[in-house]
Design a protein around this motif. Structure first.
Motif, PDB file in Angstrom:
ATOM      1  N   LEU A 563      12.085  65.102  50.830  1.00 16.79           N
ATOM      2  CA  LEU A 563      11.636  63.955  51.883  1.00 16.79           C
ATOM      3  C   LEU A 563      13.119  63.927  53.045  1.00 16.79           C
ATOM      4  O   LEU A 563      12.941  63.411  54.590  1.00 16.79           O
ATOM      5  CB  LEU A 563      12.268  63.074  51.434  1.00 16.79           C
ATOM      6  CG  LEU A 563      10.222  62.655  50.470  1.00 16.79           C
ATOM      7  CD1 LEU A 563      10.253  61.253  50.014  1.00 16.79           C
ATOM      8  CD2 LEU A 563       9.423  62.617  51.930  1.00 16.79           C
ATOM      9  N   GLY A 564      14.099  64.142  52.625  1.00 16.13           N
ATOM     10  CA  GLY A 564      15.993  64.712  53.358  1.00 16.13           C
ATOM     11  C   GLY A 564      15.665  65.288  54.254  1.00 16.13           C
ATOM     12  O   GLY A 564      16.200  65.360  55.795  1.00 16.13           O
ATOM     13  N   GLU A 565      14.751  66.337  53.774  1.00 12.64           N
ATOM     14  CA  GLU A 565      14.877  67.412  54.866  1.00 12.64           C
ATOM     15  C   GLU A 565      13.916  67.624  56.272  1.00 12.64           C
ATOM     16  O   GLU A 565      13.816  67.782  57.342  1.00 12.64           O
ATOM     17  CB  GLU A 565      14.048  69.336  54.574  1.00 12.64           C
ATOM     18  CG  GLU A 565      14.890  69.405  53.605  1.00 12.64           C
ATOM     19  CD  GLU A 565      14.758  70.479  52.408  1.00 12.64           C
ATOM     20  OE1 GLU A 565      13.300  70.741  52.075  1.00 12.64           O
ATOM     21  OE2 GLU A 565      15.157  70.984  51.445  1.00 12.64           O
ATOM     22  N   LEU A 566      12.104  66.506  56.129  1.00 16.82           N
ATOM     23  CA  LEU A 566      11.535  65.741  56.665  1.00 16.82           C
ATOM     24  C   LEU A 566      11.560  65.457  57.509  1.00 16.82           C
ATOM     25  O   LEU A 566      11.036  64.961  58.681  1.00 16.82           O
ATOM     26  CB  LEU A 566      10.262  65.813  55.689  1.00 16.82           C
ATOM     27  CG  LEU A 566       9.850  66.698  55.419  1.00 16.82           C
ATOM     28  CD1 LEU A 566       8.685  66.483  54.431  1.00 16.82           C
ATOM     29  CD2 LEU A 566       9.407  67.991  56.418  1.00 16.82           C
ATOM     30  N   GLU A 567      12.381  63.883  57.532  1.00 17.36           N
ATOM     31  CA  GLU A 567      13.496  63.224  57.795  1.00 17.36           C
ATOM     32  C   GLU A 567      14.670  63.049  58.133  1.00 17.36           C
ATOM     33  O   GLU A 567      15.256  61.925  57.235  1.00 17.36           O
ATOM     34  CB  GLU A 567      12.834  61.963  57.664  1.00 17.36           C
ATOM     35  CG  GLU A 567      10.987  61.636  57.413  1.00 17.36           C
ATOM     36  CD  GLU A 567      10.803  60.668  56.779  1.00 17.36           C
ATOM     37  OE1 GLU A 567      11.585  59.195  56.421  1.00 17.36           O
ATOM     38  OE2 GLU A 567       9.714  60.015  56.127  1.00 17.36           O
ATOM     39  N   PRO A 568      15.360  64.245  58.842  1.00 22.40           N
ATOM     40  CA  PRO A 568      17.007  63.446  58.905  1.00 22.40           C
ATOM     41  C   PRO A 568      17.624  62.805  59.347  1.00 22.40           C
ATOM     42  O   PRO A 568      18.096  62.517  58.765  1.00 22.40           O
ATOM     43  CB  PRO A 568      17.038  64.514  60.157  1.00 22.40           C
ATOM     44  CG  PRO A 568      15.671  65.518  60.834  1.00 22.40           C
ATOM     45  CD  PRO A 568      14.535  64.927  60.083  1.00 22.40           C
ATOM     46  N   ASN A 569      16.412  61.830  59.870  1.00 28.19           N
ATOM     47  CA  ASN A 569      16.876  60.015  60.389  1.00 28.19           C
ATOM     48  C   ASN A 569      17.237  59.180  58.938  1.00 28.19           C
ATOM     49  O   ASN A 569      18.151  58.808  58.858  1.00 28.19           O
ATOM     50  CB  ASN A 569      16.171  59.709  61.384  1.00 28.19           C
ATOM     51  CG  ASN A 569      15.221  59.830  60.810  1.00 28.19           C
ATOM     52  OD1 ASN A 569      14.236  60.180  60.589  1.00 28.19           O
ATOM     53  ND2 ASN A 569      14.454  58.596  61.052  1.00 28.19           N
ATOM     54  N   ASN A 570      16.395  60.015  58.366  1.00 28.28           N
ATOM     55  CA  ASN A 570      16.768  59.074  56.513  1.00 28.28           C
ATOM     56  C   ASN A 570      17.030  59.383  55.161  1.00 28.28           C
ATOM     57  O   ASN A 570      16.882  59.235  54.429  1.00 28.28           O
ATOM     58  CB  ASN A 570      14.977  58.713  56.420  1.00 28.28           C
ATOM     59  CG  ASN A 570      14.496  57.263  57.217  1.00 28.28           C
ATOM     60  OD1 ASN A 570      15.238  57.146  57.804  1.00 28.28           O
ATOM     61  ND2 ASN A 570      13.122  57.484  57.731  1.00 28.28           N
ATOM     62  N   PHE A 574      17.602  58.488  51.706  1.00 26.93           N
ATOM     63  CA  PHE A 574      16.845  59.834  50.791  1.00 26.93           C
ATOM     64  C   PHE A 574      18.222  60.637  49.643  1.00 26.93           C
ATOM     65  O   PHE A 574      17.854  60.063  48.519  1.00 26.93           O
ATOM     66  CB  PHE A 574      16.123  60.539  51.132  1.00 26.93           C
ATOM     67  CG  PHE A 574      14.815  60.069  52.186  1.00 26.93           C
ATOM     68  CD1 PHE A 574      14.395  58.845  51.302  1.00 26.93           C
ATOM     69  CD2 PHE A 574      14.664  60.290  53.276  1.00 26.93           C
ATOM     70  CE1 PHE A 574      12.843  58.661  52.543  1.00 26.93           C
ATOM     71  CE2 PHE A 574      13.356  60.047  54.300  1.00 26.93           C
ATOM     72  CZ  PHE A 574      12.652  59.172  53.582  1.00 26.93           C
ATOM     73  N   GLU A 575      19.174  60.556  50.423  1.00 26.82           N
ATOM     74  CA  GLU A 575      20.006  60.884  48.763  1.00 26.82           C
ATOM     75  C   GLU A 575      21.123  60.234  48.378  1.00 26.82           C
ATOM     76  O   GLU A 575      20.870  60.397  47.590  1.00 26.82           O
ATOM     77  CB  GLU A 575      21.407  62.062  50.143  1.00 26.82           C
ATOM     78  CG  GLU A 575      20.718  62.773  50.889  1.00 26.82           C
ATOM     79  CD  GLU A 575      22.238  64.035  51.739  1.00 26.82           C
ATOM     80  OE1 GLU A 575      23.488  62.652  51.669  1.00 26.82           O
ATOM     81  OE2 GLU A 575      22.256  64.657  52.292  1.00 26.82           O
ATOM     82  N   SER A 576      21.385  58.685  49.269  1.00 22.89           N
ATOM     83  CA  SER A 576      21.088  57.642  48.570  1.00 22.89           C
ATOM     84  C   SER A 576      20.293  57.508  47.010  1.00 22.89           C
ATOM     85  O   SER A 576      20.215  56.954  46.039  1.00 22.89           O
ATOM     86  CB  SER A 576      21.549  56.441  48.980  1.00 22.89           C
ATOM     87  OG  SER A 576      22.462  56.906  50.038  1.00 22.89           O
ATOM     88  N   CYS A 577      18.818  57.822  47.727  1.00 24.79           N
ATOM     89  CA  CYS A 577      17.758  56.751  46.454  1.00 24.79           C
ATOM     90  C   CYS A 577      17.721  58.101  45.050  1.00 24.79           C
ATOM     91  O   CYS A 577      17.428  58.205  44.229  1.00 24.79           O
ATOM     92  CB  CYS A 577      16.531  56.857  46.961  1.00 24.79           C
ATOM     93  SG  CYS A 577      16.029  55.645  48.263  1.00 24.79           S
TER      94      CYS A 577
END
Length: 639
Positions: A563-570, A574-577
């Protein structure tokens, strides 16, 4: 005059290994020479490939991420928080760093000079053992590479049992295959083939080892045409050899093989190259010496003919898990290893159950595991969730076909129970006719859940949509995945209801940041780490994975990485999650082992302040990920 700063450092370090085994005066002497580093978020302490500093590090406050550069991307390897050590290469092999250490948040770090600590490694066996074990665990991590850039495999495993100390003497082969310096490669190849060995040691007239030739050398140097078969062995042998005395310990063997990037150690009479060769030790010998090494356990599971033996292997897995937790092996590595062994055990149970059936299966089938098993997140032995999907048959044959697979499922679930997986209280098992159906009936069931969602269907979806095929025909499992993703895009309401369910999970903290505990029932006054923390992260990852049509990615941590790759703004969220989930699942597992239960319900009075703070830090991304779901699927209007 008292050194107040040194005393504060001493008071902190003495809580953690290996400092906890040092005398008060010794630790104070070390603490007086420690540098205190204040590190801003995103600041590097060291970077990959730079020369080692003359000190190693302990985290005082905050969190330090260890990253490996792969294809110009930073890949998170591990997170170090209070009491964790990193940068230990200076104490072991003094070569360039193989990872970068970057602050994930504002942090305080203690820098401990290597020259100050080295005497204690020599004098104190407990300190020596701890540092060797910690370094070996990092060196054998999935992301670790050799000096030549080749990925290291898991053939050399860290010590994995409490009763087998890393300092015990290891066995070696006492009749090594040898040859003369004058022998040709052709002669040696024939000798190795005849003796079915992968090496030969070149020795002189006094039996002193001069070099070693392995099957890898034959492939790399002979079959490629670099040297002819008529070459003398001394032209292509590896020299000098690495030698040790016969009282070689497990830890020394592990470190030697890693440090020198070799597969064999020569054992000589006095430990030097100028004495008689008396034995040989290979990386394979080291692996076999571990009774519960992952590779050994999987190989044993595949050969077992009785379920009781599988139960014994599963108990060995529990010991392996305990040791991995004690040595603080990175969570993704633990999940991968334990999941692979669990799958091997379940596959063997299924194979043995099939042999007990009076006839072969009447048609193709797929056996699926669900929920935490399907996500490869089941570390402790909890209840089993599974299902059977079988190929469509004529209507008149359906009842007989289902009856066969129900009988098979009964044997399988009973076998799972025998080796340690409890029966599911809700009977979400393949032995239940509701979860043992043809592919077309399963497809219809999945579509019903998505087109006419109810509270029950939403709950069942959260369990059944995290499935993993482990035995039989994979095509039907793929078909079910296609049905799920097709249905999601046809029904926005379904994802919205899944999102509402994630938002309605009870909060972990109250208004004043206190833990919210269960108010009544069997688990009164305990904190439910699964429902109040982990499930929100699991649900959110599943919903967003479905939203992006990410097929074949079931594991929660891997989902957040994708998801981090697909949504760079988030990406940061996502890394924190992912980080929070890694910490929570390890924390839950430790609690389960400590109290001999699932680890789900925690009595807060058994936790120290450090553990409570670590838990609260994991709760930070929960509210943020719920907010993302709320906005994206416009959930406030549905609540």
């Amino acid at each position: 005059m008292k050194n107040t700063i040194a005393e504060r450092i001493q008071d902190f370090l003495k809580q953690f290994p290996p400092f906890d085994v040092l005398q008060k005066e010794e630790l104070l002497s070390i603490s007086s020479q420690v540098r205190v580093l204040y590190v801003e978020k995103g600041e590097s302490i060291f970077t990959q490939d730079m020369p080692c500093h003359d000190e190693f590090y302990s985290v005082r406050e905050g969190a330090i991420g260890l990253y490996r550069n792969v294809d110009n991307d930073q890949n998170l390897v591990d997170i170090c928080d209070a009491g964790d050590l990193f940068g230990l290469r200076i104490m072991i092999i003094k070569k360039n760093y193989r990872m970068s250490a970057i602050a994930d948040e504002e942090s305080i770090v203690y820098a401990i000079p290597s020259y100050v600590f080295e005497p204690f490694i020599q004098e104190n066996k407990e300190v020596n053992k701890f540092l060797l074990g910690t370094f070996a665990s990092h060196a054998r991590h999935d992301y670790t590479e050799t000096e030549k850039g080749q990925r290291i495999d898991n053939r050399i495993a860290i010590e994995t049992t409490k009763d087998l100390s890393a300092l015990r003497t290891i066995s070696y082969r006492k009749k090594p295959t040898t040859c003369s310096p004058k022998d040709t490669v052709e002669d040696i190849a024939k000798k190795m083939t005849k003796k079915n060995t992968t090496y030969t040691v070149v020795v002189n007239a006094h039996k002193h080892p001069l070099g070693i030739l392995t099957d890898t050398d034959l492939r790399a140097k002979i079959t490629t045409g670099l040297y002819p078969l008529t070459s003398v062995v001394t032209e292509i042998m590896n020299s000098p050899v690495i030698t040790y005395a016969k009282k070689l310990t497990v830890a020394e063997a592990q470190i030697a093989l890693i440090r020198h990037n070799i597969s064999h150690l020569c054992i000589t009479k006095d430990g030097t190259r100028n004495s008689k060769l008396i034995g040989i030790l290979s990386d394979h010998d080291l692996l076999v010496s571990f009774g519960n090494n992952p590779s050994v356990l999987i190989k044993e599971a595949k050969k077992v003919k009785k379920l009781q033996k599988l139960r014994y292997i599963r108990r060995q897995v529990e010991k392996l898990l305990e040791t991995y937790l004690e040595q603080d092996i990175p969570t993704p590595h633990i999940l991968n290893i334990i999941s692979e062994i669990n799958v091997a055990l379940m596959m063997r149970v299924i194979a043995l159950s099939l042999k007990e059936m009076p006839s072969p299966p009447p048609t193709k089938f797929s056996f699926l595991v669900l929920g935490s098993q399907g996500r490869n997140e089941q570390l402790l032995l909890t209840d089993q969730d599974n299902a059977i999907v079988f190929e469509d048959v004529e209507e008149k044959e359906y009842e007989v076909t289902q009856r066969y697979f129900l009988a098979l499922a009964n044997k399988i679930t009973k076998g799972f129970h025998t080796i340690g997986f409890e029966y599911c209280p809700a009977e979400m098992m393949a032995s239940n006719p509701r979860w043992c159906m043809s592919i077309s009936k399963w497809e219809s069931q999945f579509r019903d859940w998505m087109t006419t969602p109810t509270q029950e269907s939403t709950l069942l979806s959260s369990i059944f949509f995290d499935f993993q095929h482990i035995y039989g025909d994979t095509f039907m499992a793929d078909q079910l995945s296609d049905v799920v993703f097709e249905g999601v895009h046809k029904s926005n309401r379904f994802l919205s209801l899944l999102g509402v369910s994630a938002l309605q999970k009870p909060s972990p903290l109250g208004f004043f940041k206190q833990f919210l505990i269960e108010q009544n029932g069997e688990h009164k006054d305990t904190f439910d780490i699964k429902t109040r923390a982990m499930m929100v992260l699991i649900d959110a990852a599943r919903i967003l994975t479905l939203y992006h049509s990410l097929k074949g990615v079931n594991n929660t941590v891997l989902r957040y990485q994708k998801l981090g790759e697909l949504e760079p703004n988030n990406r940061e969220l996502f890394e924190s999650c992912a980080k929070a989930f890694r910490v929570l699942i390890k924390f839950k597992t430790r609690q389960g082992i400590l109290h001999n239960d699932s680890g789900r319900f925690i009595r807060l009075n058994t936790l120290d302040k450090k553990d409570k703070l670590r838990l609260k830090r994991c709760f930070r991304p929960i509210r943020d990920i719920q907010e993302v779901l709320s906005i994206r699927f416009q959930l406030k209007s549905l609540m």
